[in-house]
Design a protein around this motif. Structure first.
Motif, PDB file in Angstrom:
ATOM      1  N   ALA A 101     -36.886  50.404   1.712  1.00 16.75           N
ATOM      2  CA  ALA A 101     -36.309  50.689   0.609  1.00 16.75           C
ATOM      3  C   ALA A 101     -36.683  49.356  -0.206  1.00 16.75           C
ATOM      4  CB  ALA A 101     -34.993  51.099   0.576  1.00 16.75           C
ATOM      5  N   GLY A 102     -36.226  48.063   0.406  1.00 18.43           N
ATOM      6  CA  GLY A 102     -36.205  46.777  -0.106  1.00 18.43           C
ATOM      7  C   GLY A 102     -37.446  46.532  -0.436  1.00 18.43           C
ATOM      8  N   TYR A 103     -38.577  46.780   0.370  1.00 21.21           N
ATOM      9  CA  TYR A 103     -39.821  45.921   0.392  1.00 21.21           C
ATOM     10  C   TYR A 103     -40.610  47.012  -0.526  1.00 21.21           C
ATOM     11  CZ  TYR A 103     -44.102  43.244   1.360  1.00 21.21           C
ATOM     12  OH  TYR A 103     -45.130  42.383   1.234  1.00 21.21           O
ATOM     13  N   LYS A 104     -40.667  48.141  -0.397  1.00 18.65           N
ATOM     14  CA  LYS A 104     -41.501  49.043  -1.113  1.00 18.65           C
ATOM     15  C   LYS A 104     -41.096  49.062  -2.473  1.00 18.65           C
ATOM     16  CE  LYS A 104     -44.979  50.199   1.326  1.00 18.65           C
ATOM     17  NZ  LYS A 104     -46.420  49.547   0.380  1.00 18.65           N
ATOM     18  N   GLY A 105     -39.641  49.270  -2.767  1.00 11.50           N
ATOM     19  CA  GLY A 105     -39.233  49.555  -3.905  1.00 11.50           C
ATOM     20  C   GLY A 105     -39.539  50.659  -4.741  1.00 11.50           C
ATOM     21  N   VAL A 165     -33.694  42.149   1.907  1.00 17.00           N
ATOM     22  CA  VAL A 165     -35.077  42.185   1.848  1.00 17.00           C
ATOM     23  C   VAL A 165     -35.539  42.069   0.420  1.00 17.00           C
ATOM     24  CG1 VAL A 165     -37.075  43.641   2.206  1.00 17.00           C
ATOM     25  CG2 VAL A 165     -35.282  43.560   3.863  1.00 17.00           C
ATOM     26  N   LEU A 166     -34.524  42.626  -0.417  1.00 24.70           N
ATOM     27  CA  LEU A 166     -35.138  42.450  -1.827  1.00 24.70           C
ATOM     28  C   LEU A 166     -35.397  40.846  -2.280  1.00 24.70           C
ATOM     29  CD1 LEU A 166     -35.235  45.065  -3.490  1.00 24.70           C
ATOM     30  CD2 LEU A 166     -33.162  44.815  -4.509  1.00 24.70           C
ATOM     31  N   SER A 167     -34.539  40.192  -1.807  1.00 22.20           N
ATOM     32  CA  SER A 167     -34.484  38.803  -2.238  1.00 22.20           C
ATOM     33  C   SER A 167     -35.473  38.163  -1.332  1.00 22.20           C
ATOM     34  CB  SER A 167     -33.024  38.027  -2.100  1.00 22.20           C
ATOM     35  OG  SER A 167     -32.701  38.035  -0.675  1.00 22.20           O
ATOM     36  N   LEU A 168     -35.566  38.406  -0.274  1.00 22.06           N
ATOM     37  CA  LEU A 168     -36.626  38.071   0.689  1.00 22.06           C
ATOM     38  C   LEU A 168     -38.078  38.274  -0.102  1.00 22.06           C
ATOM     39  CD1 LEU A 168     -35.828  38.920   4.303  1.00 22.06           C
ATOM     40  CD2 LEU A 168     -35.842  36.375   3.417  1.00 22.06           C
ATOM     41  N   ARG A 169     -38.294  39.253  -0.508  1.00 22.61           N
ATOM     42  CA  ARG A 169     -39.456  39.845  -0.995  1.00 22.61           C
ATOM     43  C   ARG A 169     -40.074  38.904  -2.264  1.00 22.61           C
ATOM     44  NH1 ARG A 169     -40.332  45.334  -3.938  1.00 22.61           N
ATOM     45  NH2 ARG A 169     -38.860  44.291  -5.402  1.00 22.61           N
ATOM     46  N   GLU A 170     -39.126  38.084  -3.157  1.00 21.40           N
ATOM     47  CA  GLU A 170     -39.450  37.294  -3.947  1.00 21.40           C
ATOM     48  C   GLU A 170     -39.424  35.839  -3.551  1.00 21.40           C
ATOM     49  OE1 GLU A 170     -39.739  38.313  -7.047  1.00 21.40           O
ATOM     50  OE2 GLU A 170     -39.632  40.428  -6.341  1.00 21.40           O
ATOM     51  N   LEU A 175     -44.843  35.482  -0.359  1.00 18.44           N
ATOM     52  CA  LEU A 175     -46.131  35.598  -1.187  1.00 18.44           C
ATOM     53  C   LEU A 175     -47.331  34.767  -0.713  1.00 18.44           C
ATOM     54  CD1 LEU A 175     -44.490  34.514  -4.930  1.00 18.44           C
ATOM     55  CD2 LEU A 175     -44.782  36.838  -3.680  1.00 18.44           C
ATOM     56  N   VAL A 176     -46.854  33.816   0.146  1.00 17.67           N
ATOM     57  CA  VAL A 176     -48.059  33.048   0.574  1.00 17.67           C
ATOM     58  C   VAL A 176     -48.625  34.019   1.890  1.00 17.67           C
ATOM     59  CG1 VAL A 176     -48.314  31.026   2.368  1.00 17.67           C
ATOM     60  CG2 VAL A 176     -47.214  30.670   0.179  1.00 17.67           C
ATOM     61  N   ALA A 177     -47.702  34.776   2.368  1.00 19.52           N
ATOM     62  CA  ALA A 177     -48.135  35.894   3.596  1.00 19.52           C
ATOM     63  C   ALA A 177     -49.089  36.672   2.852  1.00 19.52           C
ATOM     64  CB  ALA A 177     -47.065  36.403   4.115  1.00 19.52           C
ATOM     65  N   LYS A 190     -43.285  40.169  10.876  1.00 18.91           N
ATOM     66  CA  LYS A 190     -43.391  38.899  11.052  1.00 18.91           C
ATOM     67  C   LYS A 190     -42.521  38.176  10.335  1.00 18.91           C
ATOM     68  CE  LYS A 190     -47.002  36.216  13.154  1.00 18.91           C
ATOM     69  NZ  LYS A 190     -48.548  36.007  13.447  1.00 18.91           N
ATOM     70  N   GLN A 191     -42.302  38.330   9.118  1.00 17.57           N
ATOM     71  CA  GLN A 191     -41.712  37.597   7.970  1.00 17.57           C
ATOM     72  C   GLN A 191     -40.207  38.001   7.833  1.00 17.57           C
ATOM     73  OE1 GLN A 191     -43.337  34.830   6.905  1.00 17.57           O
ATOM     74  NE2 GLN A 191     -45.637  35.178   7.472  1.00 17.57           N
ATOM     75  N   LEU A 192     -40.241  39.349   7.666  1.00 22.03           N
ATOM     76  CA  LEU A 192     -39.213  39.818   7.208  1.00 22.03           C
ATOM     77  C   LEU A 192     -38.007  40.027   8.205  1.00 22.03           C
ATOM     78  CD1 LEU A 192     -40.130  42.313   4.544  1.00 22.03           C
ATOM     79  CD2 LEU A 192     -39.604  39.938   4.018  1.00 22.03           C
ATOM     80  N   LEU A 193     -38.334  40.737   9.290  1.00 25.03           N
ATOM     81  CA  LEU A 193     -37.591  41.122  10.435  1.00 25.03           C
ATOM     82  C   LEU A 193     -36.704  39.839  10.913  1.00 25.03           C
ATOM     83  CD1 LEU A 193     -36.950  44.013  11.517  1.00 25.03           C
ATOM     84  CD2 LEU A 193     -38.480  43.597  13.449  1.00 25.03           C
ATOM     85  N   PRO A 194     -37.377  38.781  11.388  1.00 26.14           N
ATOM     86  CA  PRO A 194     -36.718  37.899  11.830  1.00 26.14           C
ATOM     87  C   PRO A 194     -35.338  37.471  11.158  1.00 26.14           C
ATOM     88  CG  PRO A 194     -39.034  37.125  11.979  1.00 26.14           C
ATOM     89  CD  PRO A 194     -38.814  38.458  11.177  1.00 26.14           C
ATOM     90  N   HIS A 195     -35.575  37.500   9.691  1.00 25.13           N
ATOM     91  CA  HIS A 195     -34.363  37.288   8.958  1.00 25.13           C
ATOM     92  C   HIS A 195     -33.463  38.274   8.922  1.00 25.13           C
ATOM     93  CE1 HIS A 195     -36.230  33.707   6.867  1.00 25.13           C
ATOM     94  NE2 HIS A 195     -37.238  34.154   6.966  1.00 25.13           N
ATOM     95  N   VAL A 196     -33.626  39.484   9.201  1.00 27.17           N
ATOM     96  CA  VAL A 196     -32.936  40.613   9.016  1.00 27.17           C
ATOM     97  C   VAL A 196     -31.930  40.685  10.278  1.00 27.17           C
ATOM     98  CG1 VAL A 196     -32.860  43.267   8.723  1.00 27.17           C
ATOM     99  CG2 VAL A 196     -34.266  41.723   7.272  1.00 27.17           C
ATOM    100  N   LEU A 197     -32.696  40.378  11.483  1.00 28.70           N
ATOM    101  CA  LEU A 197     -32.075  40.448  12.656  1.00 28.70           C
ATOM    102  C   LEU A 197     -30.633  40.010  12.781  1.00 28.70           C
ATOM    103  CD1 LEU A 197     -34.971  40.200  15.202  1.00 28.70           C
ATOM    104  CD2 LEU A 197     -33.712  42.147  14.763  1.00 28.70           C
TER     105      LEU A 197
END
Lengths: 291, 326, 326
Positions: A101-105, A165-170, A175-177, A190-197
């Motif tokens: 939901a957060g990443y796809k929007g 995730v909504l805030s991570l996405r920005e 963006l670099v990824a 790789k980029q989002l899951l570790p922050h969510v764990l």
């Protein structure tokens, strides 16, 4: 390995963590002891009824002729199984729904959020009661009750994950990824899951204590799992139903109550101390680390 | 020359303990400052040189892991020097905003995002003055804004409605409501574009002129220092390396680091190739021995690597810590 | 005339505000520009002028409301040029070096990702060689990033590492969104010099987005000044900055704090106080602050007028290219 040691070193500085850790280890040990139980968990009249605590029966025996101590070992094991099943499956749903939901929007987000909100506003206790009445046979199994509880407890945490995730996405590193050619799936993993764990971890514990509480509630209402299978809830329910206090068998009633309190407090302190440890701001204050 | 704020061998370190290891960040490492009244005093240096920590120390706001290791901080209050670190917390709180005040870098954190600006002003006045009347507060706030040349309509909007420059100016107005004698400003213009930056500087200059107080301004931007400060100190690796009147420092910089800071700035109308300072700022956990600048200094010689230079007076107002000045 | 990248009539409208009072803000309004091979084009302007939004649209992180982007004459859209193909040619570096790397992952990881994902090689040793080559361009080596977390590196280093990553696949255009604004003044030059070097040596085109006009002057060939979503002046950097024609460019030019205490600002300026007001203006968006504004400015949007090599959007130059406004 050294890293894990270091993490524990920091965690043990918090007395709440230390106490909670000791209590949990103790309870786990009790649950493990159930393997060696000389008695069958469900059979009645295996020992003399209503004996007070003694060397032979550390927590006495109940009016049904069962040893309370060995009953307790099964009860802890079974309650923990329900709690872990509920927490595990609800975390999986929460993580998937939250991240997607957060990443796809867009539309996907709106649909998932609506579904989540709907399960949140449902009067779940009533529905749980109805379901466990209709699916009586199905819900009597430990893990099935866990699954049922899982279904009602993912939505809130999915919401929390979604907003993170909504805030991570920005954030620029995402963006670099994207610019580095990573696929959406890889970015998520790789980029989002570790922050969510960290959230998943602390809510896992909270969800466990919620599930244990719900099991007790359902058992008290005479619903949920088979009342002869010992859990903290069914132990309590049987003790009350059989009028343990009236019979003067206080050890029968107090055992599940004290265990439940210990478990709740330990899980709460565990979750509070771990989330404080994981929250950088609180962490800097405690162990002192400058950015 | 009246000295309003003084430090004597001030040392404040971050003492960190993580994963069983102790780490000490020597952020402010023996700073002697005498800051005169009625001046805009600049502190310049790269990020990680300890300048923001120095400001925290000057504000007597030491929170763990930041610790006072050694030294004194003196405020001139009613003609008397107070040893600030020996005062009670209540007394320090009393001095804050009325005697010494602080303008932070990001203005968004100061203003409550869900309240109109005037509410923030009222709350501030309520907790810091004896008066109780809202209309009196409103008058006070309006008068203050008028004095600073800001439009009074900013009181009636929410913080997010203001432009970045105006928001920062509003924060400055708030921080100066009680007419503090000393104002500390930590990179007050970093997040702003040049025009808004100019407007903020303009305001600070006006405040200083109007109230005849002292502003201590920390920024890495030498252009700002040239524009606004009357006196300045250059900081490197937790220490002051050069201090003097701004005009003199720009005209005749002595320390190689000061020279670099000034010369590395590009100018419009001059396309001459310019180089940055080679290397990176040193670690404050284990600063290089001797003069901390020696690994990046083109003029470094043997002595610089082992011995830490003491201050040399160039003249009455100008001092520098470099062996080249001997 | 060759054009690597061209944008035509780019427009982006956001709607902001609460549920009941939504306002449409045109963050980017009819913006057209191009960049030639081996050229540095600066997009300059204050925060909120639309320069970052423009960059995000070019990179595909935002959908434009209308307008087209062409890469080497080909329309960039989902059908004509695939996203991956486009990103292979157009890379970016961002403002905050600490934010450009995932704090939980070692820095080398994103380098390997880039090399593998774009199919440069499958072999790890070969990948290390490619990575090392690019890091050497920015004055670092593979050893400096191998197994290191972003927190172990300084801001200046991280920004150079970020540039090295963007160069791995040899793009033709680099979009640099405020690459030096979070980097110390002393280290800025090393990054800006790097852009010049890449332009000269490998023919890289750089879209340099900044509010720092001094570095823009130093490094770029052409400059576009943006104000509230519009390009109001565009031309060779020498001409635009030494002889600014638009009143806003003049204001910007004067507001650069020069590192010279003898040349201080004399005039007082006004800035916009409410963030969105200027976006909603009819006619020229700058008219509210413009010292030269006439009645026509508040009514009619100025046309794009060519004065010599420079495009200016100002009514002053309306009739017969007369530069004097009477």
């Amino acid at each position: 390995m050294g890293k894990i040691k270091a993490v524990f070193y920091d965690l043990f500085k918090d007395y709440r963590f230390t106490v909670a850790f000791v209590v949990i280890v103790l309870l786990l040990f009790l649950a493990f002891l159930s393997v060696f139980s000389p008695y069958h968990p469900q059979r009645m009249y295996q020992v003399t009824r209503g004996l007070p605590p003694s060397l032979e029966h550390p927590l006495g025996t109940n009016w049904l002729g069962q040893d309370v101590f060995w009953q307790l070992t099964f009860a802890i094991k079974n309650s923990l199984i329900i709690a872990v099943v509920a927490a595990f499956f609800s975390r999986i749903i929460a993580v998937i729904v939250g991240i997607v939901a957060g990443y796809k929007g867009g539309v996907v987000d709106r649909v998932l959020t609506t579904v989540g909100d709907t399960t949140m506003v449902l009067p779940f206790l009533i529905i749980l009661i109805i379901i466990s009445m209709i699916l009586k046979d199905w819900a009597r199994h430990l893990s099935n009750l866990g699954l049922l509880l899982a279904f009602f407890s993912w939505a809130w945490d999915a919401r929390v994950i979604r907003s993170q995730v909504l805030s991570l996405r920005e954030r620029e590193f995402v963006l670099v990824a994207v610019l580095s050619g990573m696929s959406t799936f890889k970015i998520v993993r790789k980029q989002l899951l570790p922050h969510v764990l960290p959230i998943v971890f602390t809510t896992f514990i909270n969800n466990m204590s919620w599930a244990i509480g719900m099991e007790i509630t359902l058992a008290y209402l005479g619903l949920g799992i088979d009342p002869t299978v010992p859990t903290i809830g069914t132990m309590l329910q049987t003790a009350i139903y059989r009028q343990a206090l009236f019979l003067g068998l206080w050890w029968w009633l107090l055992t599940p109550i004290i265990t439940a309190i210990l478990l709740f407090v330990a899980l709460y302190w565990l979750s509070v101390s771990i989330s404080e440890y994981l929250d950088p701001r609180a962490r800097f204050q405690r162990i002192g680390l400058k950015r | 020359m009246d000295i309003v704020l003084k430090t004597e061998n001030l040392k404040t370190f971050y003492v960190l303990e993580s994963m069983g290891e102790k780490k000490v960040v020597q952020a402010v490492n023996g700073v002697d400052l005498n800051i005169p009244r009625n001046e805009i005093f600049g502190i310049a240096g790269e990020s990680g040189c300890g300048k923001s920590t120095l400001l925290k120390a000057l504000l007597a706001s030491l929170e763990p892991p930041l610790q006072l290791i050694d030294g004194k901080l003196l405020y001139l209050v009613d003609g008397e020097y107070l040893d600030v670190f020996s005062l009670s917390d209540d007394k320090i709180k009393e001095l804050r905003w009325s005697y010494i005040s602080y303008i932070p870098q990001g203005s968004m954190h100061v203003l409550n995002p869900v309240k109109k600006i005037k509410e923030t002003f009222f709350e501030f006045l309520e907790s810091h003055t004896k008066r109780k009347d809202r209309s009196e507060y409103l008058n006070l706030a309006n008068e203050h804004l008028k004095e600073l040349g800001l439009p009074s309509r900013v009181l009636d909007v929410y913080p997010h409605q203001l432009s970045g420059g105006m928001r920062q100016r509003t924060v400055i107005a708030l921080a100066t409501l009680l007419r503090p004698r000393v104002i500390l400003a930590d990179e007050p213009t970093t997040a702003l574009d040049v025009v808004a930056q100019r407007a903020v500087i303009q305001l600070l200059k006006r405040i200083q002129k109007e109230f005849q107080n002292t502003i201590i301004m920390v920024t890495h931007d030498m252009g700002i220092h040239a524009q606004v400060t009357t006196r300045m100190a250059i900081m490197y690796a937790g220490k002051i390396v050069e201090e003097g009147p701004t005009d003199e420092l720009f005209a005749k910089p002595i320390h190689p680091y000061t020279k670099h800071l000034i010369q590395s700035l590009p100018k419009i109308g001059d396309k001459e190739p310019r180089e940055g300072i080679p290397g990176s700022p040193p670690s404050l956990v284990s600063p290089p021995p001797g003069c901390a600048f020696h690994p990046r200094c083109p003029y470094a010689f043997e002595r610089c690597k082992v011995e830490s230079p003491e201050f040399v007076k160039i003249n009455q107002n100008h001092r520098v810590a470099c062996f080249l000045a001997d | 005339m060759e054009k690597v990248l061209e944008v035509q009539n780019l427009t982006k409208v956001y709607s902001v505000g609460s549920l009941f009072s939504r306002t449409k803000i045109t963050a980017v309004e009819n913006v057209s520009f191009y960049i030639k091979p081996s050229e540095i084009l600066t997009l300059a302007g204050e925060s909120g002028c639309g320069k970052t939004t423009t960059a995000k649209i070019i990179l595909g992180f935002e959908e434009p409301t209308s307008g087209e982007i062409f890469f080497e004459g080909e329309l960039v859209s989902k059908k004509r040029l695939k996203k991956r193909e486009f990103m292979r040619k157009v890379q970016a570096v961002f403002q905050n070096p600490f934010e450009s790397f995932n704090p939980l992952i070692t820095v080398d990881d994103i380098f390997f990702e880039t090399v593998y994902n774009y199919g440069l090689t499958r072999d790890r040793d070969e990948a290390i060689k490619i990575i090392d080559d690019k890091l050497r361009v920015v004055g670092l080596s593979f050893e400096d990033i191998n197994g290191r977390y972003p927190s172990e590196l300084s801001g200046g280093q991280l920004q150079r590492i970020s540039i090295a990553r963007s160069l791995l696949i040899n793009p033709s255009v680099l979009v640099a969104d405020e690459p030096v604004s979070m980097v110390d003044a002393s280290l800025r030059m090393s990054i800006v010099n790097l852009f010049a070097e890449l332009k000269n040596k490998v023919g890289l085109s750089v879209i340099y987005i900044t509010h720092d006009l001094a570095t823009a002057y130093y490094v770029s060939d052409r400059i576009a000044i943006m104000f509230r979503g519009n390009i109001i002046e565009m031309g060779p950097v020498e001409e635009v900055l030494t002889n600014p024609r638009h009143p806003y460019t003049r204001l910007l030019r004067e507001s650069i704090p020069e590192a010279d205490p003898q040349r201080k600002w004399s005039q007082e300026i006004t800035i916009a106080d409410i963030e969105y007001e200027e976006y909603l203006r009819q006619g020229c968006k700058f008219a509210g602050r413009c010292p030269m504004a006439k009645e026509i400015c508040t009514r009619q949007v100025p046309a794009e007028i060519m004065v010599n090599d420079v495009m200016v959007k100002c009514h002053m130059y309306d009739d017969s290219k007369n530069e004097v406004w009477k």
